[in-house]
Motif scaffolding. Sequence first.
Motif, PDB file in Angstrom:
ATOM      1  N   ALA A   9       0.808  -1.221   0.000  1.00  0.00           N
ATOM      2  CA  ALA A   9       0.000   0.000   0.000  1.00  0.00           C
ATOM      3  C   ALA A   9       0.844   1.275   0.000  1.00  0.00           C
ATOM      4  O   ALA A   9       0.317   2.366  -0.200  1.00  0.00           O
ATOM      5  N   HIS A  10       2.141   1.132   0.176  1.00  0.00           N
ATOM      6  CA  HIS A  10       3.021   2.302   0.205  1.00  0.00           C
ATOM      7  C   HIS A  10       3.374   2.825  -1.186  1.00  0.00           C
ATOM      8  O   HIS A  10       4.100   3.819  -1.287  1.00  0.00           O
ATOM      9  N   VAL A  11       2.868   2.193  -2.230  1.00  0.00           N
ATOM     10  CA  VAL A  11       3.225   2.624  -3.583  1.00  0.00           C
ATOM     11  C   VAL A  11       2.775   4.048  -3.884  1.00  0.00           C
ATOM     12  O   VAL A  11       3.305   4.680  -4.791  1.00  0.00           O
ATOM     13  N   THR A  12       1.826   4.572  -3.146  1.00  0.00           N
ATOM     14  CA  THR A  12       1.325   5.926  -3.416  1.00  0.00           C
ATOM     15  C   THR A  12       1.923   6.975  -2.472  1.00  0.00           C
ATOM     16  O   THR A  12       1.467   8.117  -2.461  1.00  0.00           O
ATOM     17  N   GLU A  13       2.945   6.617  -1.726  1.00  0.00           N
ATOM     18  CA  GLU A  13       3.532   7.574  -0.781  1.00  0.00           C
ATOM     19  C   GLU A  13       4.083   8.826  -1.457  1.00  0.00           C
ATOM     20  O   GLU A  13       4.151   9.885  -0.841  1.00  0.00           O
ATOM     21  N   SER A  14       4.452   8.718  -2.712  1.00  0.00           N
ATOM     22  CA  SER A  14       4.989   9.880  -3.416  1.00  0.00           C
ATOM     23  C   SER A  14       3.979  11.029  -3.461  1.00  0.00           C
ATOM     24  O   SER A  14       4.370  12.190  -3.588  1.00  0.00           O
ATOM     25  N   LEU A  15       2.698  10.715  -3.336  1.00  0.00           N
ATOM     26  CA  LEU A  15       1.672  11.763  -3.359  1.00  0.00           C
ATOM     27  C   LEU A  15       1.852  12.762  -2.222  1.00  0.00           C
ATOM     28  O   LEU A  15       1.433  13.909  -2.333  1.00  0.00           O
ATOM     29  N   ARG A  16       2.477  12.330  -1.146  1.00  0.00           N
ATOM     30  CA  ARG A  16       2.673  13.195   0.014  1.00  0.00           C
ATOM     31  C   ARG A  16       4.102  13.731   0.109  1.00  0.00           C
ATOM     32  O   ARG A  16       4.454  14.405   1.059  1.00  0.00           O
ATOM     33  N   ASP A  17       4.910  13.435  -0.892  1.00  0.00           N
ATOM     34  CA  ASP A  17       6.302  13.874  -0.890  1.00  0.00           C
ATOM     35  C   ASP A  17       6.397  15.260  -1.539  1.00  0.00           C
ATOM     36  O   ASP A  17       6.455  15.394  -2.754  1.00  0.00           O
ATOM     37  N   THR A  18       6.435  16.278  -0.712  1.00  0.00           N
ATOM     38  CA  THR A  18       6.447  17.653  -1.234  1.00  0.00           C
ATOM     39  C   THR A  18       7.803  18.052  -1.820  1.00  0.00           C
ATOM     40  O   THR A  18       7.924  19.134  -2.390  1.00  0.00           O
ATOM     41  N   SER A  19       8.815  17.184  -1.685  1.00  0.00           N
ATOM     42  CA  SER A  19      10.093  17.488  -2.336  1.00  0.00           C
ATOM     43  C   SER A  19      10.031  17.161  -3.832  1.00  0.00           C
ATOM     44  O   SER A  19      10.873  17.630  -4.594  1.00  0.00           O
ATOM     45  N   LEU A  20       9.033  16.389  -4.238  1.00  0.00           N
ATOM     46  CA  LEU A  20       8.833  16.077  -5.662  1.00  0.00           C
ATOM     47  C   LEU A  20       7.918  17.116  -6.288  1.00  0.00           C
ATOM     48  O   LEU A  20       6.954  17.563  -5.648  1.00  0.00           O
ATOM     49  N   PRO A  21       8.159  17.488  -7.541  1.00  0.00           N
ATOM     50  CA  PRO A  21       7.185  18.330  -8.232  1.00  0.00           C
ATOM     51  C   PRO A  21       5.839  17.580  -8.262  1.00  0.00           C
ATOM     52  O   PRO A  21       5.821  16.349  -8.368  1.00  0.00           O
TER      53      PRO A  21
END
Length: 136
Positions: A9-21
């Motif tokens: 379920a962690h595959v969507t963690e990038s959605l909360r990564d504000t260091s990514l555009p």
Amino acid sequence: MSRYLATYAHVTESLRDTSLPPRQALEQALRRSARMQCERGHPKGCMVGLGVSSASNPDLATVAAPLTRLRAGTRAGIDACIARGIAAGQLRDDVDPNALGCVFDSFLIGLSTLARDGIGRGAMEAAISQAMAVWD
């Protein structure tokens, strides 16, 4: 289910990564989800996406609740990416953030059904590229 939530379920963690555009964060979540759902040895689809069908069964409420919360968190992450995209000028000011959020959330959930139906990763990757054109 706890193991699934703690791993796959962690595959969507990038959605909360504000260091990514924001666009990259959203696209990364979609691509990681597609890859995970098509991995050899992984049951086709996503328990979080496919578990929605059990949410209406009162006997399964305690099982469905964490899945429902995770889907809500994913929607919030998508919405946050869209809001950041608007604020950064990557999306037009007249974009309806709620509507665009529904587009990407329903697309993400739909990947589960596609995987279950045997649609391969290559087709999903091409579809993700096409869907991301909506952002552009």
